[in-house]
Design an enzyme around this catalytic site. Sequence first.
Site, mmCIF file in Angstrom:
data_model
loop_
_atom_site.group_PDB
_atom_site.id
_atom_site.type_symbol
_atom_site.label_atom_id
_atom_site.label_comp_id
_atom_site.label_asym_id
_atom_site.label_seq_id
_atom_site.Cartn_x
_atom_site.Cartn_y
_atom_site.Cartn_z
ATOM 1 N N ASP A 51 68.914 5.838 92.169
ATOM 2 C CA ASP A 51 68.844 5.823 93.596
ATOM 3 C C ASP A 51 67.245 5.902 94.103
ATOM 4 O O ASP A 51 66.795 7.085 93.589
ATOM 5 C CB ASP A 51 69.952 6.908 93.936
ATOM 6 C CG ASP A 51 69.822 7.370 95.312
ATOM 7 O OD1 ASP A 51 69.663 6.469 96.354
ATOM 8 O OD2 ASP A 51 70.153 8.411 95.799
ATOM 9 N N ASP A 234 82.621 -13.283 84.823
ATOM 10 C CA ASP A 234 83.767 -12.361 84.922
ATOM 11 C C ASP A 234 84.894 -13.301 84.809
ATOM 12 O O ASP A 234 85.442 -14.016 85.313
ATOM 13 C CB ASP A 234 83.660 -11.848 86.121
ATOM 14 C CG ASP A 234 84.682 -10.445 86.061
ATOM 15 O OD1 ASP A 234 84.566 -9.607 85.589
ATOM 16 O OD2 ASP A 234 85.614 -10.701 86.830
ATOM 17 N N GLU A 288 82.932 -13.848 80.031
ATOM 18 C CA GLU A 288 83.787 -12.876 79.630
ATOM 19 C C GLU A 288 84.934 -13.340 79.274
ATOM 20 O O GLU A 288 86.094 -13.566 79.878
ATOM 21 C CB GLU A 288 84.103 -11.719 80.801
ATOM 22 C CG GLU A 288 84.765 -10.543 80.282
ATOM 23 C CD GLU A 288 85.157 -9.734 81.460
ATOM 24 O OE1 GLU A 288 85.619 -8.399 81.071
ATOM 25 O OE2 GLU A 288 85.323 -9.935 82.777
#
Length: 591
Positions: A51, A234, A288
């Site tokens: 972050d 995906d 995937e």
Amino acid sequence: MFWPKIVRTLVATALLSCAAAIPAQQLVNGYEPKWWKEAVVYQVYPRSFKDSNGDGIGDLAGITSKLDYLQKLGVNVIWLSPHFDSPNVDGGYDIRDYRKVMAEFGTMSDFDTLLAGIKQRHMRLIIDLVVNHTSDENKWFVESRSSKTNPYRDFYIWRPGHTAPDGTRTPPNNYPSYFSGPAWTLDPKTNEYYLHYFTVHQPDLNWENPKVREDVYSIMRFWLDRGVDGFRMDVIPLVSKPTGMPDLTAEQLKDPPNAYANGPHLAEYLREMNREVLSKYDTMTVGEATGTTLAQTDSLVGDGRHELDMVFNFDAALLRHPDFGPPGLAPWSLPALKAIYDSHAVVLTKHDWDTVFLSNHDSPRVVSTFGDDSPAMRVSSAKLLETMILTLRGTPFLYEGDELGMTNYPFKQLADYSDIAVKNAYKAEVETGKISAASFLADQAKLTRDNARTPMQWDSSPEAGFTTGTHPWLAVNPNYRQINAAQEESDPASVLNYVRTLIKLRAHTLAFVYGDYQDLDPQNEKIYAYTRTLGEKKYLVIENFSSGPVTYTLPNGLKAATLLLSDIPASHEENASTLNLAPWESRIYKQ
């Protein structure tokens, strides 16, 4: 750790691309050389990596600030998990706008800066392509659900369902969702059901509509033209739905991914994608391959098919926890794990390419699942697992924190979790009385995807140096004071420094990329011993998968010749047929 002279020499040598030394048309041991075959890939989950602005959420600028760290690690491809605009119901895998950056992660300018920094360091970037489904806030779905006559209606899969004489409505079929409950939801606006293999907020796209495919290809060109080097796709085997979508049989309901995957038009869609987009760029594609068996792999990655470069086969990664079914961590054995890799070596030919991985954003931490994460054994077992991943056949994929030996988080209560899969499963399993809350939470602590998503542990400062804020989006593992990158940087025997050396060794050893593989002792319950051979060059890898010492005699009169690398400083045994291995010790020999 013990670094013999040959490895110290390699470490001191500037890292060169193996591919640069091989003419593109010249086969290596029957394989066509490709940069993505020789790569080591590092997956970054943006929300949890670093972050930069103190809001507790990882972002693109934070990743850019750590590129020197990744370059020093030695990886040369970064896989960035979804960074697109998203309501973030499912960790960014519910995409609202494919051409925008998630506001929490930064701006498109931040993305361009990250990409430029990656290129400057001679690395490459692949991004997620999530096109089986979108967010329900995507403009396509907002239009699609608005009326049955809307031009976008056919972008998704709508069905009227069944109506009983008493007026009761039931879904079109018995498909279950990956995240508990039915895979159909009745939308009151048009009084029809839409299909969602995942959450109700992730409606599945209708790939039979050519306009959907055209828009997907346009999105791919947008990012490739921006400079990305390829895609991790995906759940790509799910885009072609079963013909007619009939009810699943009782047997199919035991493992729905196999019923959902590899529909009748999958090859057609992937070849069209390759022809229209991928063939025009120098890309890397990895699918995937949920629901895809090893025997089906060639139909996706065979180099004459012009579809994908490689896929993730989950046989090894899911050895302890299946995609579907009640929660629980299954027992496993080393012979079972070896049998998976042995079968890959038999089934996949020189025209297929493999991947090697045991961890990702959807899996618990590898050292807690396949190793021993106790304080005494964590370091050695983490090193062993990375030794295996980086010396087996196929392109290796590391997940953020693997190189530190990060462990599972000590989850205690439901409020500790962010994972939508856990929350949905709690409703389906606990609130219906199928399982006790205590039992459910004990299982989920070992299985939840949140284990991989806790913030990266950079140093021993508050919140592990992940954020300057006080409230990271997911709690930092309490062991960050003992396990963090700064501490491991200064420790020559750390997991981090071992993995750096191992990656350098692999980069200079083509046998670990294109060499033949032989398992020397498949049924041994503690020792994994195998060779990688390329021409006259042979390498022996020995791994003790146990928390006790083992005296091991190599089979067939074989002797371990020159020791290249060991994670145990005292391991100097050479030219010996019998080896004394410490708990979780791994060694690499040049024969």
